[in-house]
Design a protein around this motif. Structure first.
Motif, PDB file in Angstrom:
ATOM      1  N   THR A 262       0.919  -1.040  -0.116  1.00 15.07           N
ATOM      2  CA  THR A 262       0.076   0.017  -0.061  1.00 15.07           C
ATOM      3  C   THR A 262       0.824   1.365   0.025  1.00 15.07           C
ATOM      4  OG1 THR A 262      -0.143  -0.177   2.361  1.00 15.07           O
ATOM      5  CG2 THR A 262      -1.988  -1.013   1.205  1.00 15.07           C
ATOM      6  N   THR A 263       2.088   1.269   0.450  1.00 13.96           N
ATOM      7  CA  THR A 263       2.795   2.630   0.767  1.00 13.96           C
ATOM      8  C   THR A 263       4.112   2.530  -0.193  1.00 13.96           C
ATOM      9  OG1 THR A 263       4.218   1.567   2.684  1.00 13.96           O
ATOM     10  CG2 THR A 263       2.174   2.377   3.204  1.00 13.96           C
ATOM     11  N   ALA A 264       4.577   3.569  -0.438  1.00 10.60           N
ATOM     12  CA  ALA A 264       5.801   3.847  -1.326  1.00 10.60           C
ATOM     13  C   ALA A 264       6.943   3.290  -0.585  1.00 10.60           C
ATOM     14  CB  ALA A 264       5.894   5.310  -1.512  1.00 10.60           C
ATOM     15  N   ALA A 265       7.036   3.237   0.683  1.00 13.00           N
ATOM     16  CA  ALA A 265       8.163   2.752   1.325  1.00 13.00           C
ATOM     17  C   ALA A 265       8.086   1.058   1.044  1.00 13.00           C
ATOM     18  CB  ALA A 265       7.965   2.979   3.001  1.00 13.00           C
ATOM     19  N   GLN A 266       6.839   0.553   1.320  1.00 10.70           N
ATOM     20  CA  GLN A 266       6.988  -0.996   1.017  1.00 10.70           C
ATOM     21  C   GLN A 266       7.372  -1.390  -0.573  1.00 10.70           C
ATOM     22  OE1 GLN A 266       2.626  -1.714   1.954  1.00 10.70           O
ATOM     23  NE2 GLN A 266       3.377  -3.115   3.800  1.00 10.70           N
ATOM     24  N   GLU A 267       6.915  -0.304  -1.351  1.00 13.12           N
ATOM     25  CA  GLU A 267       7.231  -0.530  -2.814  1.00 13.12           C
ATOM     26  C   GLU A 267       8.902  -0.473  -3.027  1.00 13.12           C
ATOM     27  OE1 GLU A 267       6.105   0.999  -7.221  1.00 13.12           O
ATOM     28  OE2 GLU A 267       5.553   1.912  -5.749  1.00 13.12           O
ATOM     29  N   GLU A 268       9.276   0.628  -2.453  1.00  9.27           N
ATOM     30  CA  GLU A 268      10.760   0.683  -2.425  1.00  9.27           C
ATOM     31  C   GLU A 268      11.702  -0.436  -1.836  1.00  9.27           C
ATOM     32  OE1 GLU A 268      14.174   4.037  -0.905  1.00  9.27           O
ATOM     33  OE2 GLU A 268      11.957   4.145  -0.356  1.00  9.27           O
ATOM     34  N   LEU A 269      11.180  -0.790  -0.771  1.00  5.79           N
ATOM     35  CA  LEU A 269      11.846  -2.064   0.129  1.00  5.79           C
ATOM     36  C   LEU A 269      11.440  -3.475  -1.187  1.00  5.79           C
ATOM     37  CD1 LEU A 269      13.268  -3.234   2.247  1.00  5.79           C
ATOM     38  CD2 LEU A 269      11.099  -3.502   3.525  1.00  5.79           C
ATOM     39  N   LEU A 270      10.480  -3.406  -1.577  1.00  7.99           N
ATOM     40  CA  LEU A 270      10.282  -4.745  -2.493  1.00  7.99           C
ATOM     41  C   LEU A 270      10.935  -4.686  -3.956  1.00  7.99           C
ATOM     42  CD1 LEU A 270       6.433  -5.295  -2.473  1.00  7.99           C
ATOM     43  CD2 LEU A 270       8.004  -6.999  -1.567  1.00  7.99           C
ATOM     44  N   ASP A 271      11.389  -3.571  -4.290  1.00  3.46           N
ATOM     45  CA  ASP A 271      12.229  -3.277  -5.501  1.00  3.46           C
ATOM     46  C   ASP A 271      13.468  -3.494  -5.066  1.00  3.46           C
ATOM     47  OD1 ASP A 271      10.021  -2.423  -7.313  1.00  3.46           O
ATOM     48  OD2 ASP A 271      10.019  -0.542  -6.840  1.00  3.46           O
ATOM     49  N   LYS A 272      13.996  -3.118  -4.123  1.00  2.68           N
ATOM     50  CA  LYS A 272      15.484  -3.299  -3.574  1.00  2.68           C
ATOM     51  C   LYS A 272      15.720  -4.684  -3.530  1.00  2.68           C
ATOM     52  CE  LYS A 272      18.782  -1.612   0.083  1.00  2.68           C
ATOM     53  NZ  LYS A 272      19.731  -1.119  -0.868  1.00  2.68           N
ATOM     54  N   TYR A 273      14.902  -5.449  -2.828  1.00  4.05           N
ATOM     55  CA  TYR A 273      15.081  -6.846  -2.282  1.00  4.05           C
ATOM     56  C   TYR A 273      14.866  -7.679  -3.649  1.00  4.05           C
ATOM     57  CZ  TYR A 273      13.505 -11.584  -1.225  1.00  4.05           C
ATOM     58  OH  TYR A 273      13.510 -13.094  -1.209  1.00  4.05           O
TER      59      TYR A 273
ATOM     60  N   ASN B 250      -1.852   0.507 -10.582  1.00  7.92           N
ATOM     61  CA  ASN B 250      -1.395   0.777  -9.238  1.00  7.92           C
ATOM     62  C   ASN B 250      -1.218   2.077  -8.868  1.00  7.92           C
ATOM     63  OD1 ASN B 250      -0.551  -2.049  -8.709  1.00  7.92           O
ATOM     64  ND2 ASN B 250       1.692  -1.721  -8.880  1.00  7.92           N
ATOM     65  N   ASP B 251      -1.318   3.195 -10.109  1.00  7.03           N
ATOM     66  CA  ASP B 251      -1.094   4.453  -9.890  1.00  7.03           C
ATOM     67  C   ASP B 251      -2.490   5.071  -8.908  1.00  7.03           C
ATOM     68  OD1 ASP B 251       0.968   4.631 -11.326  1.00  7.03           O
ATOM     69  OD2 ASP B 251      -0.089   5.264 -13.111  1.00  7.03           O
ATOM     70  N   THR B 252      -3.501   4.112  -9.123  1.00  6.94           N
ATOM     71  CA  THR B 252      -4.590   4.627  -8.292  1.00  6.94           C
ATOM     72  C   THR B 252      -5.209   3.710  -7.281  1.00  6.94           C
ATOM     73  OG1 THR B 252      -6.102   4.122 -10.097  1.00  6.94           O
ATOM     74  CG2 THR B 252      -5.505   6.222 -10.263  1.00  6.94           C
ATOM     75  N   ALA B 253      -4.821   2.504  -7.354  1.00  6.24           N
ATOM     76  CA  ALA B 253      -5.502   1.457  -6.517  1.00  6.24           C
ATOM     77  C   ALA B 253      -4.726   1.631  -5.085  1.00  6.24           C
ATOM     78  CB  ALA B 253      -5.153   0.242  -7.017  1.00  6.24           C
ATOM     79  N   ALA B 254      -5.604   1.471  -4.130  1.00  7.52           N
ATOM     80  CA  ALA B 254      -5.414   1.155  -2.867  1.00  7.52           C
ATOM     81  C   ALA B 254      -4.663   0.028  -2.493  1.00  7.52           C
ATOM     82  CB  ALA B 254      -6.421   1.258  -1.810  1.00  7.52           C
ATOM     83  N   ASN B 255      -4.883  -1.021  -2.884  1.00  5.60           N
ATOM     84  CA  ASN B 255      -4.330  -2.331  -3.009  1.00  5.60           C
ATOM     85  C   ASN B 255      -3.318  -2.455  -4.251  1.00  5.60           C
ATOM     86  OD1 ASN B 255      -3.274  -4.860  -2.532  1.00  5.60           O
ATOM     87  ND2 ASN B 255      -5.015  -5.653  -3.544  1.00  5.60           N
ATOM     88  N   LYS B 256      -2.266  -2.207  -3.953  1.00  5.22           N
ATOM     89  CA  LYS B 256      -1.171  -2.173  -5.176  1.00  5.22           C
ATOM     90  C   LYS B 256      -0.518  -3.564  -5.295  1.00  5.22           C
ATOM     91  CE  LYS B 256      -0.037   2.750  -4.169  1.00  5.22           C
ATOM     92  NZ  LYS B 256      -1.069   3.279  -5.200  1.00  5.22           N
ATOM     93  N   ARG B 257      -0.037  -3.837  -6.308  1.00  2.13           N
ATOM     94  CA  ARG B 257       0.399  -5.290  -6.657  1.00  2.13           C
ATOM     95  C   ARG B 257       1.660  -5.491  -7.252  1.00  2.13           C
ATOM     96  NH1 ARG B 257      -4.903  -7.766  -9.299  1.00  2.13           N
ATOM     97  NH2 ARG B 257      -4.914  -5.684 -10.233  1.00  2.13           N
TER      98      ARG B 257
END
Length: 263
Positions: free
Chosen positions: A41-52, A77-84
């Protein structure tokens, strides 16, 4: 003497026959696929996933001999609350999947590069939930393929489709439609640049099948599907009474490949 030569020749021919048969069997082996689906849901999660994925997981899979790994993010993903985020792993066997956790833990580079992901606190997890979907390649499309697209990577569209059926019998009917019915050759003739076709073995939505096609850009994607809908062969195939009502739900997910994806 002649009998000995005949027996020797027969043995040699027998060995050649079985060697060729074994080679053909290996060549025609159907791949297995795991699709890891990360919800966040968050940009921080996305950043961590991308890095991993870019610095730890995918490099470790390459080292383990697993190639052509895809990582895709839906346009929604740009507008969704539940991003994948979808990660596609082509596998030679189920054993390869089962042995993977052990191989990863023996890889020092992976262990070190994945610490931020692996050691994340309970209240700062890298995802809200993770799913694993296991598939087996269709018999008439036993191997996945990396499409030869010429556009910029950021423009390419990878379309993931999930076809659910009301019953197992109707599901196998749809699989038959793709294989013996001729839907796979139709996609090939119309140059849909398929990545894979797979029977879902286990997942949160069953019974269903999934496949992925690819396009240069959105306009190319729309043009291909219009050609498909207008195609005489498709009209004939879709009108066949034995294939009626074999799909109860069709989910279409339009994605871009990430910068670190092999696609």
């Amino acid at each position: 003497m002649k009998k000995s030569i005949h027996l020797l020749l027969s043995s040699v021919l027998g060995i050649l026959f079985f060697t060729n048969a074994a080679a053909q069997s290996k060549k025609n082996n159907r791949e297995f696929y795991e699709i890891k689906l990360y919800h966040f849901t968050t940009a921080a999660q996305e950043e961590l996933l991308d890095k991993y994925l870019s610095e730890a997981f995918i490099p470790a899979l390459h080292k383990a001999g697993i190639k052509n790994i895809g990582a895709f993010k839906p346009l929604s993903n740009d507008t969704a609350a539940n991003k994948r985020l979808y990660v596609l792993l082509p596998l030679n066997s189920m054993e390869q999947l089962l042995m993977l956790p052990q191989q990863l833990q023996k890889n020092t580079d992976y262990v070190n590069a994945s610490k931020a992901y692996s050691d994340a606190a309970y209240n700062a997890a890298p995802y809200t939930r993770m799913e694993s979907i296991l598939l087996r390649a269709f018999k008439l499309a036993p191997q996945s393929a990396v499409p030869e697209l010429k556009s910029e990577k950021s423009e390419r569209i990878y379309e993931l489709r999930s076809y659910e059926s009301a019953t197992e019998k109707l599901y196998w009917n749809k699989v038959h439609m793709f294989n013996e019915g001729g839907e796979i050759p139709l996609f090939k003739r119309l140059r849909f640049n398929a990545v894979f076709y797979g029977e879902v073995i286990t997942g949160s939505r069953m019974p269903n099948l999934m496949y992925m096609t690819s396009f240069e850009n959105m306009a190319d994607r729309d043009a291909h599907w219009q050609t498909f809908r207008d195609d005489a062969e498709w009209k004939k195939l879709s009108a066949r009474p034995e294939y009626k009502n074999n799909v109860s739900r069709n989910e279409t997910i339009l994605t871009h490949a990430t910068a670190y994806s092999d696609y």
